[in-house]
Design an enzyme around this catalytic site. Structure first.
Site, PDB file in Angstrom:
ATOM      1  N   PRO A  95      27.419  -8.095  63.401  1.00 55.89           N
ATOM      2  CA  PRO A  95      28.883  -8.985  63.809  1.00 55.89           C
ATOM      3  C   PRO A  95      30.137  -8.384  64.191  1.00 55.89           C
ATOM      4  O   PRO A  95      30.275  -7.506  63.477  1.00 55.89           O
ATOM      5  CB  PRO A  95      28.725  -9.437  62.397  1.00 55.89           C
ATOM      6  N   ASP A 123      30.609  -2.682  63.214  1.00 54.35           N
ATOM      7  CA  ASP A 123      29.404  -3.539  62.836  1.00 54.35           C
ATOM      8  C   ASP A 123      30.362  -3.932  61.248  1.00 54.35           C
ATOM      9  O   ASP A 123      31.034  -3.415  60.792  1.00 54.35           O
ATOM     10  CB  ASP A 123      28.460  -3.448  62.616  1.00 54.35           C
ATOM     11  N   HIS A 124      30.912  -5.247  61.533  1.00 57.57           N
ATOM     12  CA  HIS A 124      31.516  -5.957  60.497  1.00 57.57           C
ATOM     13  C   HIS A 124      30.756  -5.930  58.670  1.00 57.57           C
ATOM     14  O   HIS A 124      31.869  -6.665  57.897  1.00 57.57           O
ATOM     15  CB  HIS A 124      32.472  -7.513  61.045  1.00 57.57           C
ATOM     16  N   ARG A 125      29.697  -6.114  59.185  1.00 58.97           N
ATOM     17  CA  ARG A 125      28.933  -5.562  57.962  1.00 58.97           C
ATOM     18  C   ARG A 125      29.359  -4.378  57.028  1.00 58.97           C
ATOM     19  O   ARG A 125      29.315  -4.840  56.124  1.00 58.97           O
ATOM     20  CB  ARG A 125      27.711  -6.100  58.315  1.00 58.97           C
ATOM     21  N   ILE A 133      32.290  -2.306  58.164  1.00 59.86           N
ATOM     22  CA  ILE A 133      33.965  -2.255  58.480  1.00 59.86           C
ATOM     23  C   ILE A 133      34.630  -2.996  58.527  1.00 59.86           C
ATOM     24  O   ILE A 133      34.198  -4.062  58.672  1.00 59.86           O
ATOM     25  CB  ILE A 133      33.692  -1.309  59.554  1.00 59.86           C
TER      26      ILE A 133
END
Length: 438
Positions: free
Chosen positions: A234, A410-412, A414
């Site tokens: 993501p 990577d929004h998972r 950061i």
């Protein structure tokens, strides 16, 4: 003159690497560093050079063989080198032993090759409703052993598959493409992988003249990797502009000294150095998500991947231990690795072990772009072309050199706040390089 054995050197963390080309024959004369064979890993094509000058006596490998470090490649009648008489003595004694092993080497693969032949008819029975003619299932097709095994497991006749690799070589993607066509023919309108509908097939020739050109090997591999990264990670992209007026003045002051050493001092070197400093402060950005998705693997080393534009496509060689090197050493290493990337001489080790990537388009142009995270890394920095802009200093507008940056992550791993703090810290470091001393 002495007959010497040539073995596969350390090419990085690769096992059973297939041979896709044999470039010499018995009787050929080669110079030191001339290429002997070409290997093809999942990341790059590598040419293996000769360590000696002389005449090739025997070639001990063939196309589709798989090699590991230390495996015999060829025997050469090497010309003597004045500086290495001691080495000749140590190598002359065991010369007979490698020759015997070389004779045995071609016979080894034939024994295990016979075993799968006997069990092949059973494989498609469980995987394919339609039996496959095993006599034609790749017998005359140009494909690696791993691709042949892949095709056998899925019951695909390689004789009906068109190869898109070098010299018509059949790749795994070709086998997958053949299966996809059968699947699409069986159920028109069905969703593609991961529930994503495939794009419609269009005959563009009905609108005018067209030309169909195959993608390069590098583009096909990187395209597959980028698609996987885009679908599985993501992405969030954060944009910023940083004032590099003082950095550029400092860089120009170092140019005469760098030119005397034959070094090209580019802004990218300072960006790498600043990144290494900031990654120490934000270790989560120098990490990878564990396969279970519940843990973070934080790396204590800082190896930065640098995207390099080559005639065959984009490759990302890795500059190691950036935090431990000065700008002159980094400049020299960056020049070397970029030249080898453009010449197609990168090894597997050059392309592995990265912890964070940088993609710089500053030399080409553009104001911003959204780089794709090079998974399993969690972050990548995009650098565009700097431009002189008027900046308000509180009392008046002054000209400042502003550099556009784009951070994808990577929004998972950061979140937005951490990404913003990372970008702010990087911007502050590039604006005032004295931050590197703190």
């Amino acid at each position: 003159m002495a007959t010497k054995s040539i073995t596969l050197p350390d090419i990085g963390n690769y096992d059973n690497t297939p041979v896709i080309e044999v470039l010499v024959s018995p009787g050929d004369r080669v110079e030191k560093e001339d290429s002997l064979i070409t290997l093809e890993s999942d990341k790059a094509t590598m040419e293996i050079p000769s360590p000696y000058t002389g005449e090739i006596k025997k070639v001990l490998v063939k196309v589709d063989d798989t090699l590991n470090q230390g495996d015999l490649i060829a025997e050469i009648e090497a010309e003597e080198e004045a500086e290495a008489p001691a080495e000749e003595k140590s190598e002359e004694q065991p010369a007979e032993a490698p020759a015997e092993k070389a004779e045995e080497k071609p016979a080894e693969p034939e024994k295990p090759a016979a075993a799968p032949e006997k069990t092949e008819p059973a494989a498609p029975a469980a995987n394919a409703p339609t039996p496959v003619n095993r006599q034609s299932a790749g017998a005359k097709s140009h494909a690696s052993p791993s691709v042949r095994l892949f095709a056998r497991k899925l019951g695909v006749d390689l004789g009906n598959v068109t190869g898109t690799g070098p010299k018509g070589r059949i790749l795994q993607e070709d086998v997958e493409g053949a299966i996809k066509k059968v699947m699409e023919g069986a159920g028109k309108g069905a969703a593609g992988g991961a529930g994503i509908p495939p794009l419609p097939e269009i005959d563009f020739s009905q609108f005018g003249e067209i030309e169909e050109k195959p993608l390069s090997r590098i583009k096909k591999l990187s395209g597959k990797h980028l698609s996987t990264a885009w679908l599985n990670i993501p992405h969030v992209t954060q944009f910023d502009e940083t004032d590099i007026t003082e950095l550029e003045a400092f860089r120009k002051s170092l140019k005469p000294r760098a030119e005397k050493s034959g070094i090209k001092m580019t802004p990218l070197v300072f960006i790498l150095k600043a990144l290494a400093h900031v990654l120490r402060e934000f270790p989560n950005m120098n990490a990878s998500l564990a396969p279970d998705g519940e843990n973070l693997i934080v790396k204590k080393y800082i190896n930065l991947g640098v995207a390099v534009d080559t005639p065959n496509g984009l490759v990302v060689p890795v500059v190691r231990d950036v935090d431990q090197k000065g700008v002159f050493e980094l400049s020299e290493e960056l020049m070397d690795i970029s030249a080898r990337a453009r010449d197609g001489k990168l090894t597997g080790a050059d392309l592995s072990g990265g912890t964070f990537s940088v993609s710089s388009l500053g030399g080409i142009g553009g104001t911003q772009f959204t780089p794709i995270v090079n998974g399993p890394e969690v972050g990548i920095l995009g650098v565009s072309k700097a431009s002189m802009q008027p900046v308000w200093n509180g009392s008046e507008f002054v000209p400042r050199l502003m550099l556009p940056l784009a951070l994808s992550y990577d929004h998972r791993v950061i979140d937005g706040a951490e990404g913003a703090r990372f970008m702010t810290t990087l911007s502050r470091t590039l604006t005032d390089l004295r931050e590197l001393m703190l």
